[in-house]
Design a protein around this motif. Structure first.
Motif, mmCIF file in Angstrom:
data_model
loop_
_atom_site.group_PDB
_atom_site.id
_atom_site.type_symbol
_atom_site.label_atom_id
_atom_site.label_comp_id
_atom_site.label_asym_id
_atom_site.label_seq_id
_atom_site.Cartn_x
_atom_site.Cartn_y
_atom_site.Cartn_z
ATOM 1 N N MET A 67 45.283 42.530 49.909
ATOM 2 C CA MET A 67 45.489 43.981 49.964
ATOM 3 C C MET A 67 44.298 44.678 50.633
ATOM 4 S SD MET A 67 48.410 44.540 48.432
ATOM 5 C CE MET A 67 49.570 43.634 47.412
ATOM 6 N N ARG A 68 43.927 44.179 51.788
ATOM 7 C CA ARG A 68 42.725 44.653 52.481
ATOM 8 C C ARG A 68 42.748 46.164 52.713
ATOM 9 N NH1 ARG A 68 42.368 41.489 57.646
ATOM 10 N NH2 ARG A 68 41.920 39.815 56.160
ATOM 11 N N ASN A 69 43.911 46.688 53.046
ATOM 12 C CA ASN A 69 43.997 48.109 53.376
ATOM 13 C C ASN A 69 44.069 49.020 52.160
ATOM 14 O OD1 ASN A 69 44.223 48.415 56.468
ATOM 15 N ND2 ASN A 69 45.566 46.687 56.010
ATOM 16 N N LEU A 70 44.022 48.450 50.969
ATOM 17 C CA LEU A 70 43.925 49.263 49.755
ATOM 18 C C LEU A 70 42.494 49.300 49.215
ATOM 19 C CD1 LEU A 70 47.195 48.370 47.802
ATOM 20 C CD2 LEU A 70 46.572 50.559 48.798
ATOM 21 N N LYS A 71 41.562 48.796 49.988
ATOM 22 C CA LYS A 71 40.168 48.838 49.554
ATOM 23 C C LYS A 71 39.518 50.191 49.803
ATOM 24 C CE LYS A 71 39.107 43.921 50.132
ATOM 25 N NZ LYS A 71 38.242 42.937 50.829
ATOM 26 N N GLY A 72 40.174 51.051 50.589
ATOM 27 C CA GLY A 72 39.600 52.364 50.883
ATOM 28 C C GLY A 72 38.673 52.313 52.083
ATOM 29 N N GLY A 73 38.237 53.508 52.498
ATOM 30 C CA GLY A 73 37.446 53.626 53.709
ATOM 31 C C GLY A 73 36.128 52.885 53.678
ATOM 32 N N HIS A 74 35.478 52.817 52.527
ATOM 33 C CA HIS A 74 34.169 52.175 52.436
ATOM 34 C C HIS A 74 34.190 50.998 51.475
ATOM 35 C CE1 HIS A 74 32.578 55.533 54.736
ATOM 36 N NE2 HIS A 74 33.153 56.359 53.892
ATOM 37 N N THR A 127 38.740 54.122 42.946
ATOM 38 C CA THR A 127 38.994 52.987 42.058
ATOM 39 C C THR A 127 39.817 51.933 42.802
ATOM 40 O OG1 THR A 127 41.155 53.582 41.113
ATOM 41 C CG2 THR A 127 39.206 54.654 40.160
ATOM 42 N N HIS A 128 39.788 50.728 42.262
ATOM 43 C CA HIS A 128 40.609 49.640 42.777
ATOM 44 C C HIS A 128 41.827 49.417 41.889
ATOM 45 C CE1 HIS A 128 38.034 48.163 46.041
ATOM 46 N NE2 HIS A 128 36.998 48.499 45.280
ATOM 47 N N ALA A 129 42.139 50.404 41.044
ATOM 48 C CA ALA A 129 43.248 50.237 40.106
ATOM 49 C C ALA A 129 44.576 50.019 40.831
ATOM 50 C CB ALA A 129 43.338 51.458 39.188
ATOM 51 N N ARG A 130 44.823 50.775 41.895
ATOM 52 C CA ARG A 130 46.101 50.646 42.605
ATOM 53 C C ARG A 130 46.186 49.296 43.309
ATOM 54 N NH1 ARG A 130 47.795 53.179 47.741
ATOM 55 N NH2 ARG A 130 50.063 53.279 47.790
ATOM 56 N N ARG A 131 45.078 48.869 43.874
ATOM 57 C CA ARG A 131 45.061 47.555 44.526
ATOM 58 C C ARG A 131 45.313 46.444 43.512
ATOM 59 N NH1 ARG A 131 39.989 44.529 46.234
ATOM 60 N NH2 ARG A 131 40.733 42.855 47.594
ATOM 61 N N ALA A 132 44.673 46.536 42.347
ATOM 62 C CA ALA A 132 44.866 45.519 41.317
ATOM 63 C C ALA A 132 46.302 45.509 40.814
ATOM 64 C CB ALA A 132 43.902 45.769 40.152
ATOM 65 N N ALA A 133 46.901 46.698 40.652
ATOM 66 C CA ALA A 133 48.284 46.779 40.184
ATOM 67 C C ALA A 133 49.237 46.164 41.207
ATOM 68 C CB ALA A 133 48.671 48.232 39.911
ATOM 69 N N HIS A 134 49.009 46.455 42.488
ATOM 70 C CA HIS A 134 49.843 45.869 43.539
ATOM 71 C C HIS A 134 49.711 44.346 43.555
ATOM 72 C CE1 HIS A 134 50.618 49.842 45.237
ATOM 73 N NE2 HIS A 134 51.449 49.275 46.078
ATOM 74 N N GLN A 135 48.493 43.849 43.390
ATOM 75 C CA GLN A 135 48.296 42.399 43.384
ATOM 76 C C GLN A 135 48.973 41.758 42.182
ATOM 77 O OE1 GLN A 135 43.961 42.355 43.805
ATOM 78 N NE2 GLN A 135 44.186 41.435 45.824
ATOM 79 N N ALA A 136 48.903 42.414 41.028
ATOM 80 C CA ALA A 136 49.563 41.868 39.841
ATOM 81 C C ALA A 136 51.065 41.773 40.051
ATOM 82 C CB ALA A 136 49.244 42.735 38.622
ATOM 83 N N VAL A 137 51.651 42.825 40.627
ATOM 84 C CA VAL A 137 53.096 42.815 40.872
ATOM 85 C C VAL A 137 53.454 41.760 41.918
ATOM 86 C CG1 VAL A 137 55.022 44.148 41.785
ATOM 87 C CG2 VAL A 137 53.435 45.207 40.184
ATOM 88 N N MET A 138 52.706 41.714 43.011
ATOM 89 C CA MET A 138 53.026 40.769 44.084
ATOM 90 C C MET A 138 52.913 39.323 43.613
ATOM 91 S SD MET A 138 51.304 40.329 47.883
ATOM 92 C CE MET A 138 49.713 39.749 47.245
ATOM 93 N N TYR A 139 51.788 38.986 42.980
ATOM 94 C CA TYR A 139 51.607 37.601 42.555
ATOM 95 C C TYR A 139 52.479 37.265 41.351
ATOM 96 C CZ TYR A 139 47.855 37.103 45.904
ATOM 97 O OH TYR A 139 47.132 37.035 47.076
#
Length: 362
Positions: free
Chosen positions: A185-192, A205-217
């Motif tokens: 989920m490289r593009n959910l890491k944010g600008g910096h 936060t990385h909460a949305r990225r973590a949630a997407h990874q949990a759902v995907m995996y």
């Protein structure tokens, strides 16, 4: 595709291209800045490349009340949503789900559950475990076409997308780059690299990225459990039911837990997010899809816990109803975004390769 949405996205992309403040934020901006003018296909590609992390909006000096009134996340979200509906087969089903997603998902799940209940009430299936309720052959006869037909629909939609964005023949290197980007989920890491501004504008936060990874995996683990069980049944002559330490159970249980946790967190984030920075008209469809996927995982876990009890038949028909509804609605729900986003990442890998090939001395 609606001309007004494309025109607004084109206006905003032109301003962003002149400003270039958000140059390193995500894959959208290098792709945007590579163009001088934006065709409908360019905008469709940019929209599906955007992950709606919203960092560019909060960094932008031209948002309202500035006269430019930029809101690029919303402009791209509107084009993206409209493109999914336009490429879907049939289109009317996709538009209906986005407007009434929760109601359609609930009605489909309960309707199919009632059909399964009626089927098991009218005939004794025989067999062990779940097969005392519905035979293995009956499950295959129902779910195989219900899995293949949505894939065919998605395949047609993706071919339409590929033509729209002027996609070239795909190489292994393009797929490798796309899958690598999707996997972490490289593009959910944010600008910096600090995460998204999805919850609060001053809070990364990385909460949305973590949630997407949990759902995907979680979904991939559940799919792997089904695949392994299929091989064990047909190739190794090891029919179900399987024990808790078997590969299907380990994969399915871990995948189910990840699905439930990920879907619960995604719904929490969506309820807290600013709806004006996304496709507001599709909010019900997004929540309906996430809720349905979460019910698939939760009912599967509950079904396993109830094995051998009087609750098993009821939970089984509910679980099967949720799974069947999920499969049949896949081309019209936000599940489709995974396929389109992977296609967009593949097209972006092509673009990067083409530009590198055009450099002097390359």
């Amino acid at each position: 595709m609606r001309t007004d949405l494309l025109q607004e996205a084109r206006r905003q992309a032109g301003i962003c291209n002149a400003c270039r403040y958000c140059e390193g934020y995500c894959a959208v901006f290098p792709a945007l800045q590579a163009e001088r003018a934006f065709s409908d296909g360019d905008l469709t590609q940019l929209a599906n490349l955007c992950h709606n992390c919203r960092g560019c909006y909060y960094a932008c000096q031209y948002t309202a009340p500035h006269e430019f009134d930029l809101n690029l996340p919303k402009a791209l979200a509107d084009v993206r949503q409209d493109s999914w509906e336009d490429f879907a087969v049939p289109r009317a089903a996709a538009r209906a789900f986005q407007k009434n997603g929760v109601a359609i998902a609930a009605a489909a799940m309960l309707g199919f559950a009632l059909l399964f209940w009626a089927a098991q009430a009218l005939a004794s299936a025989g067999g062990d475990g779940f097969y005392t309720v519905l035979s293995h052959n009956a499950m295959v006869a129902i779910f195989l076409p219900s899995f293949l037909l949505p894939l065919l629909s998605m395949g047609i939609g993706l071919s339409r997308y590929w033509r729209a964005v002027d996609g070239a023949p795909v190489r292994l290197s393009h797929l490798r780059a796309a899958f690598a980007s999707a996997a972490n989920m490289r593009n959910l890491k944010g600008g910096h690299g600090d995460g998204c501004n999805f919850e609060d504008e001053d809070r990364f936060t990385h909460a949305r990225r973590a949630a997407h990874q949990a759902v995907m995996y979680g979904f991939l683990l559940c799919f792997a459990a089904t695949g392994v069980a299929t091989v064990m049944h047909y190739v190794l002559d090891m029919p179900a039911p399987y024990g808790i330490f078997s590969a299907p159970k380990i994969l399915g249980l871990s995948g189910g837990v990840l699905l439930v946790l990920g879907c619960a967190e995604m719904i929490r984030l969506k309820l807290r997010a600013d709806k004006d920075l996304g496709a507001a008209h599709a909010f019900g469809g997004e929540v309906g899809f996430i809720g349905l996927l979460g019910v698939v995982g939760l009912s599967g876990l509950a079904l396993y816990a109830a094995t051998g009890t009087g609750w098993m038949p009821t939970l089984l028909v509910l679980h099967l109803g949720a799974v069947l509804a999920f499969f049949l609605l896949t081309p019209f729900t936000k599940m489709a975004h995974g396929f389109y986003r992977l296609a967009a990442l593949t097209r972006d890998a092509q673009r990067q390769g083409q530009r590198q090939g055009q450099r002097p001395g390359s």
